[in-house]
Design an enzyme around this catalytic site. Sequence first.
Site, short mmCIF file in Angstrom:
data_model
loop_
_atom_site.label_atom_id
_atom_site.label_comp_id
_atom_site.label_asym_id
_atom_site.label_seq_id
_atom_site.Cartn_x
_atom_site.Cartn_y
_atom_site.Cartn_z
N ASP A 1 -65.90 -21.51 63.87
CA ASP A 1 -67.09 -22.27 64.25
C ASP A 1 -67.98 -21.33 65.06
OD1 ASP A 1 -68.89 -24.31 64.53
OD2 ASP A 1 -67.44 -25.76 65.30
N GLU B 1 -77.18 -39.53 69.25
CA GLU B 1 -75.78 -39.15 69.04
C GLU B 1 -75.76 -38.00 68.03
OE1 GLU B 1 -73.47 -42.28 67.29
OE2 GLU B 1 -75.04 -42.88 65.89
#
Length: 883
Positions: free
Chosen positions: A269, A626
């Site tokens: 990542d 979100e």
Amino acid sequence: MLKSLITATGSSLALAAAIGAAPANAQAGARAEADAKAREIVGKLTTDEKVAQLLNTAPAVPRLNIPAYNWWTESLHGAMGGVPTTNFPEPIGLAATFDAPLVRRVAEVISTEVQGLHTLGRRTGRLGRIGTGLDTWSPNINILRDPRWGRGQETYGEDPFLTARIGVAFVNGIQGDNPDLPNVVATPKHFAVHSGPEQSRHVDNIYPTDHDLEDTYLPAFRAAIVDAKAGSIMCAYNRVYGQSACGSQLLLRDYLRGAWGFKGYVVSDCDSVVDIYEHHKYAPDAATGVAVALTHGVDNECNNATLGGRMDLGDRYTESLRRGYIRTEDIDTALVRLFSARYRNGDLPGLSARKPNATSVSAIDTPESRTLALTAAEKSLVLLKNDGALPFRPGTRVALIGPLSDATRVLRGNYSSTRSAPPISVADGLRQAMPGADVTVVPFTASVTDGDPVPGSVLVTPDGRPGIRTEYYNAPDENALSPGAERRFAVKPVLTSVEPSIVSRASEFRQVASKYRVLFSGSLVVPETGLYRLALTGVKGTLSLAGKPLVEAKRYSRWAEPLQLVDAQLRKGDRVAIDLQGESDIAPPAQIFWKRITDDLDRDLKAGTANADVVVAVVGLTSDLEGEEMPIKIEGFSGGDKTTLDIPADQRALLERARALGKPLVVVAMNGSAIDLSWAKDNAAAIVEAWYPGQSGGLAVANVLTGKVNPAGRLPLTFYKSVADLPPFTDYSMAGRTYRYFKGTPVYPFGHGLSYTSFRYGKLSIDPASGGIENGLTATVDVTNTGDRAGDEVAQAYITPPGFEGAPRQALRGFERVSLNPHETKRITIALSPRDLSFVTAEGERRLIPGEYRLTVGSGQPAAGIPGSYAAYAVRKTIDLPK
């Protein structure tokens, strides 16, 4: 001691010998040929060339005819690139379809569009840019263990089995039928034990129980690797049992390369390798940190510094090599995996079984893909409640209220391209579905969800033509090599065009350099008198009226930065002058946002609903509230996560006002995970859960409300009343979470969903596999549509185990979505393998556990009033299953 720590539990040289240097006669076919060609390339590279290839931005090697390649390609629910692509429902919505074949078709379209973007990059000379590779960092198969996680929308929900089956379908669709010759390499993420909080993801150190690791956090990854044979996997930011997920002996060696036999490549990542030494402090410096990752099996490092053009990131590996923490063989092993993938996906020519990928750019955003986006959105919608208000009868007069009723940005969700087909709001969808009907949109007050891209239909060029004048100015080559330096640009534009909206199309034109400035000029013609909110992102410049600035941006906004909305009273026909500039490599993309609001809600609500037969409130959240690691901290939201399950307070007050009108109230919710719907359950006549439904989401909602489509989506997660019903967000124990271990009463349970028709299940029969139940079973049941209209039923198979330690209340082990005409009966057969019949002991061992079990197949979880049928079976032998 330090060196032994890096190479603990077996040197990576053994791994290199086993994988990178395996003799050709030990393998077969395309993979062996690709590996051999990859080894040949690697053998010709210098050390400096090698270390540069370990980053996500792999530079070209002209002397070997190797083009540049960027491993950073996103396509979570639609390809992301420089031209309009198809935007499908957010993954949580795809999971709600409970339709694995549909998800595979969606992934096939996404794969085709990723391939088309690669062709575009090759045609324009932009290979090496983000979004041009023949791999993709999807799907996200982390388990949504807690609804507070802002990235839960990217997942397939809370259940390991559902996530595994939908994830396998997505991987198969992306890669195609032959994983050794993938159309595009799929990269399941984030491996592993990763699901928030966003604010602490770079420092978290998670100790899951042995039971939860095997029972919850690993099954979907195992399925993606073992069953779907994904060619890549992305390791996560957090630590697991003290080791970084990108430097984990347990995850990357024992499970991935060992038990699961993974032969692909591992990508980190973005900045998770940096986390090893900067945030986890697991390594004392950069040279040691990259060694931890490389020797544990990370082949490709995504580093956010590449976004700014950093060219020296390979120096950390060179220094590690100099110190003896890594060896040339470690680097070679990683590079063989990477170059082999580039041969097998068609990026590099020369593999006898594969032609270079040449998918046409015209294969992107086709009428067929747009139709599939609508179908997927329709199938994702979940009818949670209906007291007879739905579907609308012909001639129904509708008042639309709520901040999301005419919104478009909300449809896309996160990790989606701003360049997708024109989005259809619920308001526009109802006007399409009910031509000539009375559909009134009541504007809402200023809200945290405000801001939609200004459509091209209201833009005109300086000379009055539709669209916006767009001029591109190239930067001299030397500026492209000076990250952080003040850029200079040519005096004359290299290209001038008229675009339909505020968008840079530089990636489509070879004559525009990789570093450029773009100027937008024209006017916004106000379509209706009222109070507007306006904002700019990704640009500098002004919006002005009669020579006076309305909005002024003096700096480029940051990624995910909240919109700075400015109120302006405008009249129909006003021309708001546009004078803006953008630059390459600026995030977010250039855009003008707006929202028409009211300065007197009571007045407009009374007038707009006076003649209505039904009031439809479109409420919920957006992926600007979100999402991933976002710079936001307001009531209910922090850093991208939710701190409550409530929708914003102004929306709750609106619902109360609407209920007081005395007219049927239909609530349409848009959100990325569970919200508190208890008030709506008690007060609304109907509730439709719409998620973030993609580019055609508003039309899909309208088709369900009007009955053109019979809804059949099911909840892929539990809808709780409050976070007070849950353990702390930071607690990764599954006790008290999800339908399998939650002991309370949910507002709506996992698997719930209604229809406009009804279904009946016949007697369930169980047939053991040859040799006994321990080898699997087949469950068969007849399902009948007992209503007067066609509809889909989702048959869900749940096992209720005996009460051994660690046993769930029940567990989904099969599902099938089937279409039935009125009064039609179909036989459903669900085959369960030994693994499907297995459970996990408290010690973390997966096995067939002796005892009496019940299998139920029905419309939802076994409960009173849920259509279904059940049968008992017994397991007599203890049989251990592999990890």
